[in-house]
Design a protein around this motif. Structure first.
Motif, PDB file in Angstrom:
ATOM      1  N   GLU A  38      30.519  19.799  68.413  1.00  0.00           N
ATOM      2  CA  GLU A  38      30.218  20.900  67.490  1.00  0.00           C
ATOM      3  C   GLU A  38      31.018  22.129  67.904  1.00  0.00           C
ATOM      4  O   GLU A  38      31.060  22.484  69.084  1.00  0.00           O
ATOM      5  CB  GLU A  38      28.724  21.214  67.533  1.00  0.00           C
ATOM      6  N   GLU A  39      31.671  22.780  66.925  1.00  0.00           N
ATOM      7  CA  GLU A  39      32.407  24.019  67.195  1.00  0.00           C
ATOM      8  C   GLU A  39      31.411  25.173  67.142  1.00  0.00           C
ATOM      9  O   GLU A  39      30.659  25.322  66.173  1.00  0.00           O
ATOM     10  CB  GLU A  39      33.513  24.193  66.153  1.00  0.00           C
ATOM     11  N   VAL A  40      31.359  25.992  68.200  1.00  0.00           N
ATOM     12  CA  VAL A  40      30.294  26.973  68.371  1.00  0.00           C
ATOM     13  C   VAL A  40      30.301  28.036  67.281  1.00  0.00           C
ATOM     14  O   VAL A  40      29.249  28.344  66.675  1.00  0.00           O
ATOM     15  CB  VAL A  40      30.408  27.640  69.766  1.00  0.00           C
ATOM     16  N   GLU A  41      31.436  28.644  66.979  1.00  0.00           N
ATOM     17  CA  GLU A  41      31.465  29.791  66.074  1.00  0.00           C
ATOM     18  C   GLU A  41      31.125  29.418  64.644  1.00  0.00           C
ATOM     19  O   GLU A  41      30.423  30.155  63.941  1.00  0.00           O
ATOM     20  CB  GLU A  41      32.853  30.442  66.123  1.00  0.00           C
ATOM     21  N   GLY A  46      31.624  17.323  64.004  1.00  0.00           N
ATOM     22  CA  GLY A  46      32.373  16.163  63.546  1.00  0.00           C
ATOM     23  C   GLY A  46      32.923  15.344  64.688  1.00  0.00           C
ATOM     24  O   GLY A  46      32.845  15.727  65.864  1.00  0.00           O
ATOM     25  N   ALA A  47      33.487  14.206  64.326  1.00  0.00           N
ATOM     26  CA  ALA A  47      34.093  13.306  65.301  1.00  0.00           C
ATOM     27  C   ALA A  47      35.570  13.636  65.444  1.00  0.00           C
ATOM     28  O   ALA A  47      36.244  13.955  64.456  1.00  0.00           O
ATOM     29  CB  ALA A  47      33.918  11.854  64.878  1.00  0.00           C
ATOM     30  N   GLU A  63      36.304  15.484  62.007  1.00  0.00           N
ATOM     31  CA  GLU A  63      35.910  14.951  60.691  1.00  0.00           C
ATOM     32  C   GLU A  63      34.387  14.909  60.621  1.00  0.00           C
ATOM     33  O   GLU A  63      33.730  14.266  61.460  1.00  0.00           O
ATOM     34  CB  GLU A  63      36.474  13.547  60.489  1.00  0.00           C
ATOM     35  N   ASP A  64      33.811  15.613  59.609  1.00  0.00           N
ATOM     36  CA  ASP A  64      32.351  15.631  59.497  1.00  0.00           C
ATOM     37  C   ASP A  64      31.858  14.385  58.778  1.00  0.00           C
ATOM     38  O   ASP A  64      32.638  13.517  58.379  1.00  0.00           O
ATOM     39  CB  ASP A  64      31.870  16.917  58.825  1.00  0.00           C
ATOM     40  N   ARG A  65      30.555  14.306  58.554  1.00  0.00           N
ATOM     41  CA  ARG A  65      29.972  13.098  57.986  1.00  0.00           C
ATOM     42  C   ARG A  65      30.321  12.901  56.520  1.00  0.00           C
ATOM     43  O   ARG A  65      30.072  11.828  55.967  1.00  0.00           O
ATOM     44  CB  ARG A  65      28.448  13.113  58.166  1.00  0.00           C
ATOM     45  N   HIS A  66      30.896  13.906  55.905  1.00  0.00           N
ATOM     46  CA  HIS A  66      31.313  13.772  54.515  1.00  0.00           C
ATOM     47  C   HIS A  66      32.794  13.424  54.387  1.00  0.00           C
ATOM     48  O   HIS A  66      33.321  13.364  53.271  1.00  0.00           O
ATOM     49  CB  HIS A  66      31.033  15.081  53.762  1.00  0.00           C
ATOM     50  N   GLY A  67      33.460  13.243  55.524  1.00  0.00           N
ATOM     51  CA  GLY A  67      34.866  12.889  55.499  1.00  0.00           C
ATOM     52  C   GLY A  67      35.802  14.074  55.453  1.00  0.00           C
ATOM     53  O   GLY A  67      37.025  13.906  55.351  1.00  0.00           O
ATOM     54  N   ARG A  68      35.273  15.279  55.545  1.00  0.00           N
ATOM     55  CA  ARG A  68      36.108  16.475  55.549  1.00  0.00           C
ATOM     56  C   ARG A  68      36.622  16.733  56.969  1.00  0.00           C
ATOM     57  O   ARG A  68      35.901  16.520  57.945  1.00  0.00           O
ATOM     58  CB  ARG A  68      35.329  17.678  55.048  1.00  0.00           C
ATOM     59  N   VAL A  69      37.871  17.199  57.066  1.00  0.00           N
ATOM     60  CA  VAL A  69      38.522  17.392  58.363  1.00  0.00           C
ATOM     61  C   VAL A  69      38.932  18.852  58.517  1.00  0.00           C
ATOM     62  O   VAL A  69      39.493  19.458  57.591  1.00  0.00           O
ATOM     63  CB  VAL A  69      39.759  16.487  58.509  1.00  0.00           C
ATOM     64  N   ARG A  70      38.639  19.434  59.684  1.00  0.00           N
ATOM     65  CA  ARG A  70      39.077  20.782  60.012  1.00  0.00           C
ATOM     66  C   ARG A  70      39.712  20.781  61.395  1.00  0.00           C
ATOM     67  O   ARG A  70      39.356  19.958  62.265  1.00  0.00           O
ATOM     68  CB  ARG A  70      37.910  21.773  59.993  1.00  0.00           C
ATOM     69  N   ALA A  71      40.653  21.690  61.609  1.00  0.00           N
ATOM     70  CA  ALA A  71      41.339  21.801  62.891  1.00  0.00           C
ATOM     71  C   ALA A  71      40.859  23.041  63.632  1.00  0.00           C
ATOM     72  O   ALA A  71      40.643  24.091  63.038  1.00  0.00           O
ATOM     73  CB  ALA A  71      42.845  21.867  62.679  1.00  0.00           C
TER      74      ALA A  71
END
Length: 295
Positions: A38-41, A46-47, A63-71
């Motif tokens: 988990e990203e704190v801010e 995600g995995a 990648e979260d449970r909905h398949g969305r990806v963030r960097a």
């Protein structure tokens, strides 16, 4: 009688790691694929699906449970099960393979720690005797580096029929010990009778150790899997054992030249001690320990 003292100030607030944050101190964790963080801010959970360089910095993709990806920037600021972590680059597969290769190179074929640039020691008086050339070649291939460091010479007997005479000629002492490796040394065999007779002489009382393996020939001490077998085949009585083995392998077996070539091929399958049967490994190690015990 006084009752228990009531400590209204409680425990010492300065004892322990009183500077530690409430969630504990951050630990460095490799950003391995599929690790859930988990990203704190932002609270983004995600995995890990990748780590790469972007804009001069390393980023981790979640990648979260909905398949969305963030960097997010790789480093501190993540949680695993509520505990703070600092994500660090994962070890590369190439680095792992290189480390494994270096570890393998730092050991001899017998599994001992290799001694870099060690000169061969001047040969000590103690010796290890083996029955024949094939035994000597196998011992040299697996234990040769160790024996040179220890200054132990391996000599051939060409059979053990005259073992009693060999012991007397060698004249063993506490500084000149004699170890002997015998093929097919099992109760009730000719080899066992020869060894028992030889060990009965006074010269063999303290400074001679005779050990053996149960195999018909030293060939059989090679793990059968190295030759594509689950077990060594049984050769019928009346058939030369070595010729029968070569026939089972489908290799030439008409004469002694074929036998010699066949042994070279079998010996070529041996890379380290792990390719040998434990019954041989233990006996050779015992003999080395015995002949080097006098320093």
């Amino acid at each position: 009688m006084f009752g228990p003292v009531n400590d209204r100030y409680g425990a010492d607030v300065l004892s322990g790691d009183w500077k530690a944050p409430p969630r504990g101190r951050s630990q460095q964790i490799p950003a391995e694929r599929d690790l859930v963080v988990e990203e704190v801010e932002t609270g983004w959970c995600g995995a890990i699906v990748g780590v790469e360089k972007a804009g001069g910095m390393r980023v981790v993709h979640l990648e979260d449970r909905h398949g969305r990806v963030r960097a997010f920037p790789l480093g501190p600021g993540f949680l695993i099960d509520g505990a703070p972590v600092e994500l660090v680059p994962p070890a590369s597969p190439d680095a792992g393979r290189l480390a494994a290769a270096r570890e393998a190179a730092s050991r001899t074929a017998s599994g001992s720690r290799a001694v870099a640039d060690a000169p061969a020691r001047v040969a000590r008086g103690s010796r290890i005797f083996v029955e024949g050339r094939h035994d000597a070649e196998l011992v040299e291939k697996v234990w040769g580096a160790d024996l040179r460091v220890e200054g132990v010479v391996v000599e051939q007997l060409d059979g053990v029929d005259d073992l009693r005479a060999v012991i007397r000629d060698f004249a063993p002492t506490a500084q000149r010990r004699m170890g002997v490796l015998v093929d097919h040394l099992v109760p009730g065999t000719k080899e066992q009778r020869i060894v028992d007779d030889a060990l009965a002489i006074p010269e063999a009382r303290e400074d001679v150790l005779v050990l053996g393996h149960p195999y018909v020939d030293v060939w059989q001490s090679v793990r059968p899997e190295r030759l594509g077998w689950e077990q060594w085949p049984v050769i019928p009585r009346g058939t030369s054992w070595k010729h029968g083995i070569l026939a089972e392998l489908g290799w030439p077996h008409a004469n002694q030249a074929d036998v010699a070539q066949g042994w070279k091929r079998i010996l070529g399958t041996v890379r380290t001690y792990a390719d040998l049967q434990p019954e041989l490994l233990g006996r050779v190690e015992e003999l080395i320990d015995f002949v080097t015990a006098n320093g």
